[in-house]
Design a protein around this motif. Structure first.
Motif, mmCIF file in Angstrom:
data_model
loop_
_atom_site.group_PDB
_atom_site.id
_atom_site.type_symbol
_atom_site.label_atom_id
_atom_site.label_comp_id
_atom_site.label_asym_id
_atom_site.label_seq_id
_atom_site.Cartn_x
_atom_site.Cartn_y
_atom_site.Cartn_z
ATOM 1 N N MET A 62 0.835 -1.201 0.000
ATOM 2 C CA MET A 62 0.000 0.000 0.000
ATOM 3 C C MET A 62 0.872 1.254 0.000
ATOM 4 S SD MET A 62 -3.202 0.877 -0.068
ATOM 5 C CE MET A 62 -4.416 2.112 0.449
ATOM 6 N N SER A 63 1.987 1.198 0.693
ATOM 7 C CA SER A 63 2.915 2.328 0.674
ATOM 8 C C SER A 63 3.374 2.627 -0.744
ATOM 9 C CB SER A 63 4.120 2.022 1.568
ATOM 10 O OG SER A 63 5.049 3.075 1.557
ATOM 11 N N LYS A 64 3.579 1.580 -1.540
ATOM 12 C CA LYS A 64 3.972 1.773 -2.944
ATOM 13 C C LYS A 64 2.878 2.501 -3.715
ATOM 14 C CE LYS A 64 7.735 -0.841 -2.925
ATOM 15 N NZ LYS A 64 7.641 -2.115 -3.594
ATOM 16 N N PHE A 65 1.630 2.129 -3.460
ATOM 17 C CA PHE A 65 0.528 2.799 -4.154
ATOM 18 C C PHE A 65 0.537 4.302 -3.857
ATOM 19 C CE2 PHE A 65 -2.219 -1.312 -3.961
ATOM 20 C CZ PHE A 65 -1.536 -1.831 -5.045
ATOM 21 N N TYR A 66 0.733 4.643 -2.580
ATOM 22 C CA TYR A 66 0.769 6.051 -2.216
ATOM 23 C C TYR A 66 1.946 6.765 -2.875
ATOM 24 C CZ TYR A 66 -2.881 5.617 1.360
ATOM 25 O OH TYR A 66 -4.071 5.429 2.008
ATOM 26 N N SER A 67 3.094 6.097 -2.950
ATOM 27 C CA SER A 67 4.256 6.738 -3.564
ATOM 28 C C SER A 67 4.032 6.970 -5.047
ATOM 29 C CB SER A 67 5.519 5.902 -3.340
ATOM 30 O OG SER A 67 5.495 4.706 -4.089
ATOM 31 N N ARG A 68 3.281 6.082 -5.698
ATOM 32 C CA ARG A 68 3.004 6.253 -7.120
ATOM 33 C C ARG A 68 2.156 7.501 -7.387
ATOM 34 N NH1 ARG A 68 6.771 4.192 -8.530
ATOM 35 N NH2 ARG A 68 7.086 2.347 -9.788
ATOM 36 N N ASN A 91 1.986 10.755 -2.769
ATOM 37 C CA ASN A 91 1.513 10.997 -1.402
ATOM 38 C C ASN A 91 2.554 10.483 -0.405
ATOM 39 O OD1 ASN A 91 0.244 11.060 1.083
ATOM 40 N ND2 ASN A 91 -1.696 10.222 0.355
ATOM 41 N N GLY A 92 3.496 11.341 -0.065
ATOM 42 C CA GLY A 92 4.556 10.934 0.851
ATOM 43 C C GLY A 92 4.068 10.675 2.257
ATOM 44 N N GLU A 93 3.100 11.459 2.714
ATOM 45 C CA GLU A 93 2.564 11.251 4.064
ATOM 46 C C GLU A 93 1.938 9.870 4.185
ATOM 47 O OE1 GLU A 93 3.107 13.375 6.349
ATOM 48 O OE2 GLU A 93 3.603 15.209 5.262
ATOM 49 N N GLY A 94 1.142 9.478 3.178
ATOM 50 C CA GLY A 94 0.508 8.165 3.200
ATOM 51 C C GLY A 94 1.512 7.041 3.099
ATOM 52 N N GLN A 98 2.115 4.090 6.216
ATOM 53 C CA GLN A 98 1.993 2.646 6.048
ATOM 54 C C GLN A 98 3.262 1.932 6.506
ATOM 55 O OE1 GLN A 98 -0.951 1.303 5.157
ATOM 56 N NE2 GLN A 98 -1.714 3.401 5.021
ATOM 57 N N LEU A 99 4.408 2.520 6.205
ATOM 58 C CA LEU A 99 5.678 1.914 6.620
ATOM 59 C C LEU A 99 5.859 1.981 8.125
ATOM 60 C CD1 LEU A 99 8.111 3.185 3.829
ATOM 61 C CD2 LEU A 99 7.000 0.955 4.012
ATOM 62 N N GLN A 100 5.426 3.060 8.734
ATOM 63 C CA GLN A 100 5.519 3.164 10.190
ATOM 64 C C GLN A 100 4.642 2.121 10.875
ATOM 65 O OE1 GLN A 100 4.423 7.295 10.541
ATOM 66 N NE2 GLN A 100 6.562 7.998 10.655
ATOM 67 N N LEU A 101 3.430 1.932 10.360
ATOM 68 C CA LEU A 101 2.553 0.901 10.915
ATOM 69 C C LEU A 101 3.206 -0.468 10.808
ATOM 70 C CD1 LEU A 101 -0.953 1.993 9.549
ATOM 71 C CD2 LEU A 101 -0.128 2.183 11.898
ATOM 72 N N GLU A 109 11.336 4.214 -3.654
ATOM 73 C CA GLU A 109 10.380 4.792 -4.598
ATOM 74 C C GLU A 109 9.917 6.173 -4.140
ATOM 75 O OE1 GLU A 109 8.968 3.476 -7.658
ATOM 76 O OE2 GLU A 109 10.885 2.458 -7.406
ATOM 77 N N MET A 110 9.952 6.433 -2.837
ATOM 78 C CA MET A 110 9.630 7.768 -2.339
ATOM 79 C C MET A 110 10.723 8.770 -2.697
ATOM 80 S SD MET A 110 8.291 6.559 1.402
ATOM 81 C CE MET A 110 8.295 8.217 2.075
ATOM 82 N N LEU A 111 11.964 8.284 -2.753
ATOM 83 C CA LEU A 111 13.107 9.159 -2.998
ATOM 84 C C LEU A 111 13.410 9.339 -4.476
ATOM 85 C CD1 LEU A 111 15.517 7.747 -0.263
ATOM 86 C CD2 LEU A 111 14.080 9.785 -0.113
ATOM 87 N N LEU A 112 13.127 8.309 -5.260
ATOM 88 C CA LEU A 112 13.479 8.356 -6.686
ATOM 89 C C LEU A 112 12.572 7.432 -7.474
ATOM 90 C CD1 LEU A 112 15.480 9.119 -9.042
ATOM 91 C CD2 LEU A 112 16.766 7.059 -8.392
ATOM 92 N N GLN A 113 12.036 7.935 -8.575
ATOM 93 C CA GLN A 113 11.266 7.097 -9.496
ATOM 94 C C GLN A 113 11.802 7.283 -10.912
ATOM 95 O OE1 GLN A 113 7.010 7.689 -9.077
ATOM 96 N NE2 GLN A 113 7.078 7.377 -6.847
#
Length: 759
Positions: A591-597, A600-603, A607-610, A654-658
């Motif tokens: 799910m974190s990947k979906f947000y990064s796509r 949405n960095g906050e989302g 997910q990773l923190q959870l 993926e949050m840092l570079l795509q």
């Protein structure tokens, strides 16, 4: 600010540290070198060194998998007749037998008796564990590592006279004299977790000077043993151990004994030098600096786990890597290779992290199993081409299990992505021609055997499913084509089109025709990706396979806006509404990947923190369930697997570079706090093998540094707060005008570097 290359090792807060006894094996300190693994745990009475070797398997097949009717045609017949019990009897129950399975090696114990205090630390920079034992007024320190390049583990024990006993413990397998059945099968209705169901000849213990060992013969040709050597110098005890196996050759025992004697003669400190040098080179490959230090620790620790359990010329990591269970039971899910998510997620992050050689373990494994995949395609699917079982042994044999997933046809396509990604991230066109394209083409031949035109002229499979939806019930057979199967098929033929075009092959027209004959993805009236043409996801579920088109296949591109953006937004919103009640660890990281796509960095971070705070053990291992019973999910078990750890590391990247659509986008999905307080990465790998580094602070990208592996044009998104871009090369400076958010081109020669800044 100009880029300056610096070596950034993991900082001390990334280490593992325990001030109390470690009482569970799956919380132990992990050591490994890709082939050999060790978990250190216990309260000193004893201190356990639980050992594993990646290629130790009992490969005896379940009898059902050898039957002539163990095939796709029979499965189709049983599904059409709605014979659920027949399906289970032939294809599923065989998984509940003890073999095939990964098997443990055994362990060493240092028994100090009752101690006052024990503390432990793992320094992940040099992969060395330190344990301190305090008993009454005395202290003993144990320094331990598994050598990075040799098949040995080492320990240095100070004040060794505190140790009451040093012992080799063999696994408590069943023994033939116990009058258990030779095949170990007592009851076929449920999985026998105890390793006593594995019945082998009686173990043999031996001793010779300062060496001792055991030899365990198994039910097949395999034999193995733990060999231990020791040497006392002053009040220090030096221990060297090894897990030898007949896989190493006819003279395996003598070879390992000699290796141990040589290591004892060389000395602990001498052996440590080469070990530390290997890990230094490993950490030089890439680095990150995050504002969120817990997630930075997770990334470094996960890369450590990857380096410890995946190496070139060693077996790739199965579900637990090189850390098989030490609790008298078979490893969770028998430690097998699950190709409906687990192996794929385990090898997601290594390319961008620039750990190419370690990741090639899995790629080489798949390529070497080509003959086995061709045989299975012929025997099970009655097809030419290539297809491996989705749940398989180390030699590519089927274990059975829920057939809608364990024997699903299209899971093979997800394995194809590793060949495509390796080509993309290395720019190796020779690899494309000789391995990647042939592998995908052989897979397509198998798929085409079963793709048949429907009434609308489009191509459909006879059976379709979406991993683990409806478990093993008849409802799990979805109306063809499920979005899971369809996404993979569309990916396969579109990728073959791209590859054929690069290679100049006329076959491109064939693949294009097949792609055009496939239906479009099923989307409901709310613009949500469905399970299949007539069913939407109606409850929380762990596997996001219906949304494969978003990630990892990237068939939908949020950056294009329009319909793709609408579907991605709606599908993510639908997952949010259904909730996390039936999620496991990989659900959060995916799910974190979906947000990064969608940027949405906050989302993505949440997910990773959870995941990190609730579904991981004290040592970082992913335990699948909400084992602390915090109410996060309904799953409260704790079976250890590694795929979610690797997926989490990839999500951070993926949050840092795509670069998935061949556009270099730095910091596409990070929270504002990260932008404001500073975040950077060094030497992440992008398409065509280019190495990328960048830094952001005070909400301004400070630089982007590029180092090209091969000559070409590289497209970069302008993430600077300026329309004037400055490209500094070794011998010149170039100025480019580009609107913020749009793309500009950088031409680079092979091995050329440049630093991009803004005025």
């Amino acid at each position: 600010m100009d880029y300056k290359k610096e070596y950034k090792a993991p900082e001390s807060y990334c280490n593992l540290s325990f001030d109390e006894p470690i009482l569970n094996w799956d919380e132990g300190i992990p050591l490994g070198n890709g082939l050999t693994g060790c978990l250190i745990w216990g309260d000193g009475s004893p201190l356990n060194f639980s050992l594993d070797r990646g290629d130790l398997w009992d490969k005896r097949p379940a009898s059902e998998t050898l039957r002539d009717d163990f095939n796709y045609k029979k499965l189709i017949e049983l599904v059409e007749n709605k014979d659920q019990q027949g399906i289970r009897n032939l294809f599923d129950n065989c998984y509940n037998k003890p073999t095939p399975t990964k098997i443990p090696a055994g362990k060493l114990i240092l028994d100090y008796g009752k101690v006052n205090n024990i503390s432990s630390q793992l320094n992940i920079e040099n992969a060395v564990a330190d344990i301190c034992i305090v008993k009454e007024e005395e202290t003993s320190n144990i320094k331990s590592f598994i050598h990075a390049t040799k098949k040995i583990g080492l320990m240095a024990v100070s004040n060794y006279e505190m140790v009451k006993e040093l012992k080799i413990i063999a696994p408590r397998f069943g023994v033939k004299s116990d009058k258990l059945e030779d095949d170990g099968y007592k009851n076929e209705d449920k999985l026998h977790k105890s390793i006593t169901n594995l019945v082998y000849p009686k173990i043999e213990f031996h001793k010779e000077d300062n060496l001792r060992w055991f030899v365990q013969r198994t039910a097949e040709d395999l034999e193995y043993g733990i060999i231990l050597g020791q040497k006392v110098i002053g009040d220090n005890l030096y221990i060297v151990y090894s897990i030898g196996s007949s896989i190493d050759g006819q003279d395996w025992l003598e070879e390992h004994k000699n290796n141990i004697l040589e290591a004892l003669e060389s000395g602990f400190d001498t052996m440590l030098i080469d070990h530390i040098n290997w890990w230094k080179k490993f950490w030089e490959k890439s680095s990150i600096t995050l504002y969120d230090k817990e997630l930075e620790k997770m990334w470094y620790l996960t890369n450590y786990l990857f380096g410890a359990c995946s190496r070139k010329n060693a077996p790739p990591m199965p579900l637990q890597g090189v850390w098989t269970a030490d609790n008298g039971e078979l490893p969770p899910w028998k430690g097998d290779y699950h190709n409906d998510l687990n192996t794929q997620l385990s090898y997601l992050h290594y390319l961008k992290a620039n750990h190419i050689e370690e990741g090639e373990s899995f790629l080489d494994f798949l390529w070497n199993l080509l003959p086995e995949g061709q045989e299975f395609a012929k025997k099970f699917f009655d097809a030419e081409g290539l297809c491996l079982p989705a749940v398989m042994t180390i030699d590519g044999k089927p274990l059975g299990g829920w057939p809608m997933y364990s024997l699903n046809l299209t899971n093979q396509i997800w394995l194809c992505q590793f060949f495509q990604r390796h080509w993309e991230y290395t720019g190796d066109d020779e690899f494309l021609e000789n391995k990647a394209y042939p592998y995908l083409r052989e897979t397509a031949r198998c798929m085409l055997r079963w793709l048949k035109p429907g009434k609308d002229g489009k191509l459909y499979l006879p059976l379709s499913s979406s991993p683990e939806i409806h478990d093993d019930e008849l409802e799990a057979w979805l109306t063809p084509n499920s979005n899971y199967d369809l996404s993979l098929l569309r990916y396969l033929f579109s990728t073959l089109c791209t590859m054929a075009e690069v290679l100049g092959y006329e076959e491109k027209s064939i693949w294009k025709e097949k792609l055009e004959l496939l239906p479009e993805l099923a989307v409901n009236e709310n613009n949500v990706l469905m399970l299949c043409p007539d069913e939407s996801l109606k409850e929380s579920h762990r596997h996001h396979g219906h949304a494969m088109a978003i990630y990892p296949l990237d068939l939908l591109n949020y950056n294009l806006g329009g319909r793709d953006k609408e579907i991605i937004d709606s599908t993510i919103e639908d997952l949010e509404k259904l909730g996390k009640g039936l999620w496991v660890g990989f659900s959060f990281t995916w799910m974190s990947k979906f947000y990064s796509r969608k940027g949405n960095g906050e989302g993505a971070v949440f997910q990773l923190q959870l995941f990190w705070e609730n579904l991981c053990s004290k040592n970082g291992f992913h335990l699948n369930g909400d084992y602390k019973s915090k109410g996060l999910t309904n799953w409260h078990y704790r079976p250890f697997t590694l795929e979610s750890n690797m997926c989490a590391a990839d999500s951070i990247q993926e949050m840092l570079l795509q670069t998935f659509d061949r556009v270099i986008r730095v910091f596409p999905a990070i929270p504002y706090e990260w932008k404001k307080n500073g975040t950077s990465f060094n030497d992440f790998r992008g398409m065509k093998g280019i190495l990328i580094s960048s830094s952001i602070k005070d909400d301004r990208v400070e630089y982007i540094h590029l180092k090209a592996h091969k000559q070409g044009e590289y497209t970069v998104q302008n993430k600077f707060n300026s329309e004037l871009i400055i490209i500094k090369r070794k011998n010149n400076i170039e100025k480019v005008n580009c609107k913020v958010g749009l793309n500009f081109i950088v031409d680079l020669m092979a091995n050329e570097e440049c630093t991009i800044t803004a005025k």
